[in-house]
Design a protein around this motif. Structure first.
Motif, short mmCIF file in Angstrom:
data_model
loop_
_atom_site.label_atom_id
_atom_site.label_comp_id
_atom_site.label_asym_id
_atom_site.label_seq_id
_atom_site.Cartn_x
_atom_site.Cartn_y
_atom_site.Cartn_z
N GLY A 1 0.83 -1.21 0.00
CA GLY A 1 0.00 0.00 0.00
C GLY A 1 0.86 1.25 0.00
O GLY A 1 2.08 1.18 0.13
N ARG A 2 0.19 2.37 -0.16
CA ARG A 2 0.92 3.63 -0.11
C ARG A 2 0.19 4.59 0.82
O ARG A 2 -1.03 4.67 0.83
CB ARG A 2 1.02 4.25 -1.50
N MET A 3 0.95 5.31 1.62
CA MET A 3 0.37 6.28 2.53
C MET A 3 0.12 7.56 1.75
O MET A 3 0.90 8.49 1.79
CB MET A 3 1.33 6.53 3.68
N ASN A 4 -0.96 7.57 1.00
CA ASN A 4 -1.31 8.74 0.21
C ASN A 4 -2.77 9.11 0.44
O ASN A 4 -3.36 8.70 1.44
CB ASN A 4 -0.99 8.48 -1.27
N GLU A 5 -3.39 9.80 -0.48
CA GLU A 5 -4.76 10.28 -0.30
C GLU A 5 -5.75 9.14 -0.06
O GLU A 5 -6.78 9.34 0.57
CB GLU A 5 -5.23 11.08 -1.52
N THR A 6 -5.45 7.96 -0.60
CA THR A 6 -6.41 6.86 -0.47
C THR A 6 -5.97 5.84 0.59
O THR A 6 -6.42 4.69 0.58
CB THR A 6 -6.59 6.13 -1.83
N PHE A 7 -5.10 6.29 1.49
CA PHE A 7 -4.56 5.39 2.53
C PHE A 7 -5.66 4.64 3.28
O PHE A 7 -5.59 3.41 3.44
CB PHE A 7 -3.70 6.20 3.51
N GLN B 1 -8.77 3.95 2.46
CA GLN B 1 -9.45 2.95 1.62
C GLN B 1 -8.57 1.70 1.46
O GLN B 1 -9.07 0.57 1.50
CB GLN B 1 -9.73 3.51 0.23
N GLN B 2 -7.26 1.93 1.29
CA GLN B 2 -6.36 0.78 1.13
C GLN B 2 -6.33 -0.07 2.41
O GLN B 2 -6.33 -1.29 2.36
CB GLN B 2 -4.95 1.25 0.80
N MET B 3 -6.29 0.62 3.54
CA MET B 3 -6.23 -0.08 4.83
C MET B 3 -7.53 -0.88 5.06
O MET B 3 -7.51 -2.00 5.57
CB MET B 3 -6.03 0.98 5.91
C1 LIG Z 1 -2.32 6.01 -3.80
O1 LIG Z 1 -1.80 4.70 -3.67
C2 LIG Z 1 -2.58 3.71 -4.32
C3 LIG Z 1 -1.98 2.36 -3.98
O2 LIG Z 1 -0.66 2.23 -4.39
C4 LIG Z 1 -2.60 3.98 -5.81
O3 LIG Z 1 -3.36 3.00 -6.47
C5 LIG Z 1 -3.15 5.36 -6.07
O4 LIG Z 1 -3.05 5.67 -7.43
C6 LIG Z 1 -2.40 6.41 -5.26
N1 LIG Z 1 -3.08 7.68 -5.38
C7 LIG Z 1 -2.42 8.80 -5.73
C8 LIG Z 1 -3.24 10.03 -5.82
O5 LIG Z 1 -1.23 8.82 -5.96
#
Ligand SMILES: *[C@@H]1O[C@H](CO)[C@@H](O)[C@H](O)[C@H]1NC(C)=O
Ligand SMILES: *[C@@H]1O[C@H](CO)[C@@H](O)[C@H](O)[C@H]1NC(C)=O
Length: 370
Positions: free
Chosen positions: A280-286, A288-290
């Motif tokens: 996962g990535r700690m970004n705007e959709t963190f 939702q991913q969690m």
């Molecule tokens: C945030 O991370 C998710 C998972 O890696 C990725 O699918 C998504 O595109 C990312 N959103 C942004 C705005 O970078």
């Protein structure tokens, strides 16, 4: 006659002379040779070149299946003969050094057998506190020990896995990374890890450890930055940008675990990221991913031993309110802390993260002259 006229003209023009206004500070003229602002593509090419020049020759010293520490040792030995930036040598020195076993410390590798096998590797400045609580709640709930949302703060991997489960625990402090490594692809287990944009992580580390909480003694080297932003080395700079730039140029004198590249954590993520079940990535959709991770754990548990909502309940405990604004705020903030010069230095150092972990560059770099 002509001479006195000339003098009069000079005197008159001097009288009306005033200095030109200084150029605005907030908007420096672009240094790009074409006179345009830089494109993200030129920064991407910079990062790729930095990785190829600095890291690739040393990474090639590791066998594909060499354990993390063996790889670090091989890279470190190679920096002695080969031409490498000084900070790469100190990075590898501190990453492999026994006192810096912090990079391989037990608290990074967390696991729970309840409601089904799941393990997470955590990285400093990438939501560690949340993951610690989440995993502890998972484990406690299965034992009916959790009261509401409180649980033991720490579900370390070796307290959860029995030796007879076939995961070799060597007993050394450094063994935990290897244990998580052994769980990838194992029947009934999933492994996950979250990553963060490296410049944002660095700026967040600087803000937290050097400006807000220097008493935690993580603003290294302490001989220089021990008093955080009240240290002489940082007091000389009145702007946040200047302070961060001074830190970016000198922090590798002695590496603190909040600032090591993410690629070196967690059983050598740079070489093993693809083995995790979920990245996962700690970004705007963190959030939702969690949520997705929690749903996945419950789904696996349900298919093994009947309906489970334990992971979703743990998720709601740890992330009770919407925090979606946080990531956006952090992003705006970091763009105000990083200059074109510190960006160059940091992108060289963290090129290993961008290239090996396939992270996209932050879009605010377009605002900086390349
Ligand atoms: C945030 O991370 C998710 C998972 O890696 C990725 O699918 C998504 O595109 C990312 N959103 C942004 C705005 O970078
Ligand atoms: C930190 O502050 C203390 C007290 O003012 C001073 O004695 C010490 O030398 C300072 N250390 C650094 C690294 O700036």
């Amino acid at each position: 006659m002509a001479i006195s006229m000339a003098i009069v003209t000079i005197v008159l023009s001097l009288g009306s002379w005033s200095p030109p206004p200084p150029p605005p500070l907030s908007n420096p003229p672009p240094l790009h040779p074409t006179g345009r602002r830089s494109s993200l593509a030129s920064w991407e090419a910079f990062v790729r070149r930095a990785y190829d020049r600095i890291y690739r020759p040393f990474r090639s010293r590791c066998h594909a299946d060499a354990p993390a520490l063996e790889c670090l040792e091989a890279m470190y030995a190679a920096t002695e003969e080969a031409d490498a930036p000084w900070w790469l040598r100190t990075m590898l020195r501190d990453a492999r050094h026994a006192h810096a076993a912090i990079l391989h410390g037990a608290w990074h590798s967390l696991a729970s057998r309840r409601p089904t096998g799941s393990a997470v590797c955590t990285i400093e400045k990438v939501g560690t506190t949340n993951f610690r609580r989440f995993m502890a709640l998972l484990q406690a709930d299965g034992a009916r020990g959790a009261r509401g949302c409180s649980a033991r703060p720490f579900a370390s991997i070796h307290s959860v896995l029995a030796p007879e489960e076939g995961v070799a625990y060597t007993g050394r402090r450094r063994g935990h990374d290897e244990m998580i490594g052994a769980l990838h692809g194992r029947e009934g287990w999933s492994t996950f890890v979250f990553l963060r944009e490296p410049l944002e992580r660095f700026a967040s580390g600087f803000e937290d450890k050097c400006r807000r909480n220097p008493a935690e003694r993580h603003c290294s080297p302490l001989e220089i930055f021990g008093n955080g932003s009240r240290s002489r080395a940082l007091r000389s700079h009145t702007s946040l940008r200047g302070q961060l730039a001074a830190y970016a140029d000198t922090f590798p004198l002695s590496w603190n675990l909040h600032f090591f590249p993410q690629a070196l954590f967690c059983d050598d993520l740079g070489r093993n990221l693809h083995r995790y079940s979920f990245v996962g990535r700690m970004n705007e959709t963190f959030l939702q991913q969690m949520r997705h991770v929690a749903a996945h754990i419950d789904h696996c548990a349900s298919s093994q031993a009947g309906a489970s909502d334990a992971a979703m309940r743990a998720y709601r405990c740890v992330f009770p309110v919407k925090q979606d604004g946080h990531a956006t705020h952090a992003k705006r903030h970091v763009s105000r802390m990083i200059s074109a010069f510190s960006a160059r230095r940091l992108l060289e150092i963290f090129s290993i993260d961008y290239v090996e972990l396939e992270l996209p560059l932050p879009s605010f770099l377009e605002e900086l002259p390349f």
